[in-house]
Write a protein that holds these residues in place. Structure first.
Motif, mmCIF file in Angstrom:
data_model
loop_
_atom_site.group_PDB
_atom_site.id
_atom_site.type_symbol
_atom_site.label_atom_id
_atom_site.label_comp_id
_atom_site.label_asym_id
_atom_site.label_seq_id
_atom_site.Cartn_x
_atom_site.Cartn_y
_atom_site.Cartn_z
ATOM 1 N N GLY A 119 -9.071 14.618 -7.026
ATOM 2 C CA GLY A 119 -8.576 13.123 -7.342
ATOM 3 C C GLY A 119 -7.551 12.685 -6.281
ATOM 4 O O GLY A 119 -6.939 13.701 -5.717
ATOM 5 N N ILE A 120 -7.533 11.494 -6.063
ATOM 6 C CA ILE A 120 -6.290 10.918 -5.222
ATOM 7 C C ILE A 120 -5.274 10.306 -6.076
ATOM 8 O O ILE A 120 -5.462 9.497 -6.980
ATOM 9 N N LYS A 121 -4.053 10.470 -5.781
ATOM 10 C CA LYS A 121 -2.885 9.795 -6.402
ATOM 11 C C LYS A 121 -1.802 9.127 -5.562
ATOM 12 O O LYS A 121 -1.635 9.630 -4.431
ATOM 13 N N GLU A 122 -1.597 7.936 -5.846
ATOM 14 C CA GLU A 122 -0.769 7.241 -5.122
ATOM 15 C C GLU A 122 0.582 7.447 -5.586
ATOM 16 O O GLU A 122 1.181 8.007 -6.534
ATOM 17 N N LEU A 123 1.613 7.480 -4.538
ATOM 18 C CA LEU A 123 2.833 8.088 -4.623
ATOM 19 C C LEU A 123 3.824 6.769 -4.633
ATOM 20 O O LEU A 123 3.305 5.735 -4.530
ATOM 21 N N GLU A 124 5.007 7.027 -4.654
ATOM 22 C CA GLU A 124 6.047 5.708 -4.863
ATOM 23 C C GLU A 124 6.359 5.025 -3.460
ATOM 24 O O GLU A 124 6.559 3.808 -3.311
ATOM 25 N N LYS A 125 6.508 5.824 -2.443
ATOM 26 C CA LYS A 125 6.917 5.304 -0.966
ATOM 27 C C LYS A 125 5.645 4.571 -0.453
ATOM 28 O O LYS A 125 4.444 4.942 -0.523
ATOM 29 N N MET A 128 0.804 -1.117 -0.167
ATOM 30 C CA MET A 128 -0.022 0.017 0.146
ATOM 31 C C MET A 128 0.743 1.299 -0.056
ATOM 32 O O MET A 128 1.832 1.352 0.704
ATOM 33 N N LYS A 129 0.488 2.282 -0.859
ATOM 34 C CA LYS A 129 1.535 3.215 -1.158
ATOM 35 C C LYS A 129 0.801 4.512 -0.145
ATOM 36 O O LYS A 129 -0.518 4.628 -0.085
ATOM 37 N N GLN A 130 1.617 5.612 -0.121
ATOM 38 C CA GLN A 130 1.263 6.862 0.407
ATOM 39 C C GLN A 130 0.388 7.767 -0.740
ATOM 40 O O GLN A 130 0.315 7.205 -1.985
ATOM 41 N N ARG A 131 -0.441 8.494 -0.156
ATOM 42 C CA ARG A 131 -1.187 9.105 -0.912
ATOM 43 C C ARG A 131 -1.037 10.809 -0.889
ATOM 44 O O ARG A 131 -0.810 11.157 0.167
ATOM 45 N N THR A 132 -1.441 11.341 -1.969
ATOM 46 C CA THR A 132 -1.679 12.911 -2.033
ATOM 47 C C THR A 132 -2.789 13.202 -3.017
ATOM 48 O O THR A 132 -3.594 12.136 -3.529
ATOM 49 N N ILE A 133 -3.232 14.421 -3.349
ATOM 50 C CA ILE A 133 -4.295 14.611 -4.279
ATOM 51 C C ILE A 133 -3.629 14.715 -5.689
ATOM 52 O O ILE A 133 -2.398 15.011 -5.854
ATOM 53 N N ALA A 134 -4.427 14.419 -6.855
ATOM 54 C CA ALA A 134 -4.038 14.277 -8.161
ATOM 55 C C ALA A 134 -3.951 15.544 -8.487
ATOM 56 O O ALA A 134 -2.879 15.987 -9.525
ATOM 57 N N ASN A 135 -4.657 16.735 -8.346
ATOM 58 C CA ASN A 135 -4.697 18.034 -8.819
ATOM 59 C C ASN A 135 -4.915 19.030 -7.847
ATOM 60 O O ASN A 135 -5.604 18.870 -6.775
#
Length: 301
Positions: free
Chosen positions: A115-121, A1-8
């Motif tokens: 929107g929600i964006k998954e990150l690498e870590k 499971m990855k960390q999240r931020t917003i897409a825009n």
């Protein structure tokens, strides 16, 4: 499971509850391990969301740094926490987050618009390992205890004919949050509102952004959204306050007549003893991490 931020990036203009002035707020994506950061654009000051930056909890949760503050952050944080967002920059041009309609439903809509964006870590969670409690002499209490779920259990008792005794137990999922918690509005009593205004607070408060009660009834023409809207809003606040832990909480929060102040003391107490908690990496494949991943998967958007 990855960390999240917003897409825009996404922005909104609203009124602050206490000063009653227009506030422009913008949510911006951040990279992994950057956390939640508030930025006062009118003062050029960044305030990371950390327990040590809490400066006031009387009427709301307030963070500050270098004599610059941002107030009433709990409704926004409640929605941010609900959507599992780990990294976010909140840019604001005044000292108070917009109150919107007094709930967090508008912030849920804003996050969904972004929107929600998954990150690498990989994402981390804080697992409660033993009972932790804050209790006052008059019976108010807040506590955390071990659980493989994310649960909020809250009770209140007001000597008012509309409120009385209320209890709500919330077993976390994003859809349940949106339907049963996010729409619950903040509330206050008419005599309290009148006093707060006399000392320069609640200037932006109205029947459009709060439930207001006199001695016997609700004054809002549309009435309540739920018969127990009051205790549901207390859970909304508690979720926002627990975001100060800095990680997704895996455990059970239980409270009677809790408050922002008691919640702040509780988050501080968690970190006073390393036996109280464990930080779990949700990317790891061992059996224990899988339990936490299942618990958190219940709040995927």
């Amino acid at each position: 499971m990855k960390q999240r931020t917003i897409a825009n990036s996404v922005e909104i203009v609203g009124i602050g509850l206490h000063k009653g002035v227009p506030v422009k707020m913008k949510l911006e994506p951040l990279d992994s391990d950057m956390g939640i950061v508030f930025y006062r654009s009118d003062k050029a000051v960044s305030i990371p969301l950390k327990i040590e930056n809490v400066v006031d909890t009387k009427m709301a949760t307030v963070i500050g740094k270098d004599d610059v503050v941002i107030s009433t952050i709990e409704h926004l944080l409640s929605a941010v926490y609900a959507y599992g967002i780990d990294n976010l920059r909140v840019v604001i041009d005044n000292d108070e987050v917009p109150v919107l309609d007094g709930s967090s439903a508008g912030y849920c809509m804003l996050i969904e618009e972004a929107g929600i964006k998954e990150l690498e870590k990989s994402k981390k969670a804080i697992k409660i390992r033993q009972d932790i409690k804050i209790e006052t002499d008059d019976g108010k209490r807040v506590s955390l205890k071990p659980s493989n779920h994310i649960i909020y259990d809250f009770s209140i008792n007001f000597e008012h004919p509309v409120i009385g005794e209320q209890n709500f137990r919330f077993d976390y999922s994003i859809e349940e949050y949106k339907e049963n918690i996010s729409k619950a509005r903040t509330f206050g009593f008419l005599h309290e509102v009148q006093y707060l205004r006399s000392i320069g607070l609640a200037q932006g408060g109205s029947l459009e952004n709060a439930i207001v009660l006199d001695q016997s009834k609700v004054l809002n023409p549309e009435g309540l959204r739920y018969s127990d809207e009051f205790v549901r809003h207390k859970i909304l606040d508690a979720i926002g306050d627990m975001a100060l832990l800095g990680y997704t909480l895996v455990g059970e929060y239980d409270a009677h007549a809790g408050s922002h102040h008691l919640n702040h003391l509780l988050t501080k107490k968690v970190y006073e003893d390393k036996e109280n908690y464990e930080i779990i990496d949700l990317e790891k494949a061992d059996a224990e991490a899988h339990v936490f991943e299942l618990a958190y998967s219940r709040i995927q958007a």
